[in-house]
Design a protein around this motif. Structure first.
Motif, PDB file in Angstrom:
ATOM      1  N   GLU A   1      29.964  39.881  10.809  1.00  0.00           N
ATOM      2  CA  GLU A   1      29.240  40.471  11.943  1.00  0.00           C
ATOM      3  C   GLU A   1      30.205  41.282  12.726  1.00  0.00           C
ATOM      4  N   ASN A   2      29.513  42.429  12.949  1.00  0.00           N
ATOM      5  CA  ASN A   2      30.360  43.166  14.279  1.00  0.00           C
ATOM      6  C   ASN A   2      30.087  42.717  15.427  1.00  0.00           C
ATOM      7  N   ARG A   3      30.898  42.447  16.226  1.00  0.00           N
ATOM      8  CA  ARG A   3      30.860  41.916  17.733  1.00  0.00           C
ATOM      9  C   ARG A   3      30.603  43.200  18.674  1.00  0.00           C
ATOM     10  N   PRO A   4      30.038  42.824  19.811  1.00  0.00           N
ATOM     11  CA  PRO A   4      30.013  43.846  20.586  1.00  0.00           C
ATOM     12  C   PRO A   4      31.287  44.545  21.116  1.00  0.00           C
ATOM     13  N   GLY A   5      32.100  43.875  21.421  1.00  0.00           N
ATOM     14  CA  GLY A   5      33.548  44.392  21.753  1.00  0.00           C
ATOM     15  C   GLY A   5      34.514  44.570  20.663  1.00  0.00           C
ATOM     16  N   ASP A   6      34.123  44.341  19.313  1.00  0.00           N
ATOM     17  CA  ASP A   6      34.878  44.359  18.223  1.00  0.00           C
ATOM     18  C   ASP A   6      34.320  45.027  17.303  1.00  0.00           C
ATOM     19  N   ILE A   7      34.055  46.503  17.169  1.00  0.00           N
ATOM     20  CA  ILE A   7      33.203  47.360  16.270  1.00  0.00           C
ATOM     21  C   ILE A   7      34.186  47.660  15.002  1.00  0.00           C
ATOM     22  N   HIS A   8      33.889  47.633  13.996  1.00  0.00           N
ATOM     23  CA  HIS A   8      34.849  47.972  12.885  1.00  0.00           C
ATOM     24  C   HIS A   8      33.876  49.101  11.852  1.00  0.00           C
ATOM     25  N   SER A   9      32.379  48.896  11.838  1.00  0.00           N
ATOM     26  CA  SER A   9      31.892  49.901  11.271  1.00  0.00           C
ATOM     27  C   SER A   9      30.424  50.156  11.937  1.00  0.00           C
ATOM     28  N   HIS A  10      29.937  51.125  11.504  1.00  0.00           N
ATOM     29  CA  HIS A  10      28.484  51.674  11.949  1.00  0.00           C
ATOM     30  C   HIS A  10      27.415  50.776  11.779  1.00  0.00           C
ATOM     31  N   GLY A  11      27.351  49.720  10.633  1.00  0.00           N
ATOM     32  CA  GLY A  11      26.332  48.836  10.578  1.00  0.00           C
ATOM     33  C   GLY A  11      26.572  47.474  11.409  1.00  0.00           C
ATOM     34  N   GLU A  12      25.601  46.725  11.328  1.00  0.00           N
ATOM     35  CA  GLU A  12      25.769  45.489  11.728  1.00  0.00           C
ATOM     36  C   GLU A  12      26.866  44.558  11.237  1.00  0.00           C
ATOM     37  N   ARG A  13      27.265  44.754  10.056  1.00  0.00           N
ATOM     38  CA  ARG A  13      28.114  43.948   9.419  1.00  0.00           C
ATOM     39  C   ARG A  13      29.445  44.895   8.829  1.00  0.00           C
ATOM     40  N   TYR A  14      30.732  44.392   8.601  1.00  0.00           N
ATOM     41  CA  TYR A  14      31.670  44.961   7.736  1.00  0.00           C
ATOM     42  C   TYR A  14      32.052  44.112   7.158  1.00  0.00           C
ATOM     43  N   ALA A  15      33.264  44.551   6.293  1.00  0.00           N
ATOM     44  CA  ALA A  15      33.953  43.828   5.236  1.00  0.00           C
ATOM     45  C   ALA A  15      35.115  43.027   5.756  1.00  0.00           C
ATOM     46  N   SER A  16      35.326  41.792   6.219  1.00  0.00           N
ATOM     47  CA  SER A  16      36.265  41.299   6.858  1.00  0.00           C
ATOM     48  C   SER A  16      37.717  40.945   5.663  1.00  0.00           C
ATOM     49  N   ASP A  17      36.950  40.789   4.630  1.00  0.00           N
ATOM     50  CA  ASP A  17      38.211  40.730   3.491  1.00  0.00           C
ATOM     51  C   ASP A  17      37.542  41.567   2.246  1.00  0.00           C
ATOM     52  N   PHE A  18      38.260  42.163   1.687  1.00  0.00           N
ATOM     53  CA  PHE A  18      37.635  43.104   0.520  1.00  0.00           C
ATOM     54  C   PHE A  18      39.096  43.149  -0.381  1.00  0.00           C
ATOM     55  N   GLN A  19      38.713  42.762  -1.831  1.00  0.00           N
ATOM     56  CA  GLN A  19      39.726  42.559  -2.775  1.00  0.00           C
ATOM     57  C   GLN A  19      39.232  43.086  -4.058  1.00  0.00           C
ATOM     58  N   ILE A  20      40.344  44.005  -4.637  1.00  0.00           N
ATOM     59  CA  ILE A  20      40.070  44.249  -6.111  1.00  0.00           C
ATOM     60  C   ILE A  20      40.980  43.819  -6.742  1.00  0.00           C
ATOM     61  N   ASN A  21      40.881  43.116  -7.984  1.00  0.00           N
ATOM     62  CA  ASN A  21      41.677  42.466  -9.015  1.00  0.00           C
ATOM     63  C   ASN A  21      41.855  43.664 -10.122  1.00  0.00           C
ATOM     64  N   MET A  22      42.930  44.438 -10.061  1.00  0.00           N
ATOM     65  CA  MET A  22      43.316  45.271 -10.988  1.00  0.00           C
ATOM     66  C   MET A  22      43.631  44.976 -12.108  1.00  0.00           C
ATOM     67  N   LEU A  23      43.801  43.704 -12.535  1.00  0.00           N
ATOM     68  CA  LEU A  23      44.129  43.104 -13.889  1.00  0.00           C
ATOM     69  C   LEU A  23      42.656  43.071 -14.434  1.00  0.00           C
ATOM     70  N   ARG A  24      41.725  42.619 -13.747  1.00  0.00           N
ATOM     71  CA  ARG A  24      40.219  42.802 -14.435  1.00  0.00           C
ATOM     72  C   ARG A  24      39.559  43.994 -14.276  1.00  0.00           C
ATOM     73  N   CYS A  25      39.757  44.941 -13.522  1.00  0.00           N
ATOM     74  CA  CYS A  25      39.251  46.128 -13.459  1.00  0.00           C
ATOM     75  C   CYS A  25      38.990  46.967 -14.797  1.00  0.00           C
ATOM     76  N   ILE A  26      37.914  47.506 -15.128  1.00  0.00           N
ATOM     77  CA  ILE A  26      38.097  48.378 -16.169  1.00  0.00           C
ATOM     78  C   ILE A  26      37.609  49.542 -16.029  1.00  0.00           C
ATOM     79  N   PHE A  27      37.535  50.155 -14.761  1.00  0.00           N
ATOM     80  CA  PHE A  27      37.655  51.392 -14.112  1.00  0.00           C
ATOM     81  C   PHE A  27      36.551  52.241 -14.738  1.00  0.00           C
ATOM     82  N   CYS A  28      35.194  51.573 -14.587  1.00  0.00           N
ATOM     83  CA  CYS A  28      33.980  51.962 -14.887  1.00  0.00           C
ATOM     84  C   CYS A  28      33.339  52.930 -14.001  1.00  0.00           C
TER      85      CYS A  28
END
Length: 145
Positions: free
Chosen positions: A79-106
């Motif tokens: 969740e975005n906190r009032p003093g700590d805004i990361h995105s324009h929405g209510e939430r943001y991705a605190s952790d985002f990972q893509i495993n390139m070994l599994r990705c098939i680039f579709c």
């Protein structure tokens, strides 16, 4: 006699194929020095984009992770906190990972994203020495503005 004529005919036919291809221009590229020109719609490395004001486009909706057929994407929303805004929405991705070994680039993650946060570029030379180096984190994926 008939078998000998057949063998000679096969030999000349093989020689004709060799001579036909001997004078054609080679199709092989000298790869590290010369790189192939990719089509504009080719899909390669993933990038996370930002808005012009510097805030993240990703709102942590996890649609990209849901539609990924190889389950290569992991999103941990926060969740975005009032003093700590990361995105324009209510939430943001605190952790985002893509495993390139599994990705098939579709490209389904790019299509599913409602804010256009994830895009696939043309960079296709993705390699690493360990498995961990091919799990791209949020910092590795975020474009530099």
């Amino acid at each position: 006699m008939k078998k000998t004529l057949s063998q000679i005919g096969s030999m000349f036919f093989g020689l004709w194929i060799v001579l036909k291809h001997a004078f054609k221009k080679p199709v092989t590229l000298k790869y590290p020095e010369q790189k192939r020109k990719l089509p504009a719609r080719s899909r390669g490395r993933h990038y996370l984009t930002k808005w012009n004001d510097g805030l993240e486009r990703c709102v942590g909706c996890e649609l990209c992770a849901i539609v990924c057929p190889s389950q290569a994407i992991y999103v941990k929303p926060a969740e975005n906190r009032p003093g700590d805004i990361h995105s324009h929405g209510e939430r943001y991705a605190s952790d985002f990972q893509i495993n390139m070994l599994r990705c098939i680039f579709c490209g389904m993650c790019e299509e599913a994203c409602p804010t256009g946060a994830i895009i696939l570029g043309n960079e296709y030379e993705l390699s690493g020495y360990t498995r961990e180096s091919l799990i791209y984190t949020k910092e590795m994926l975020t474009e530099k503005n």
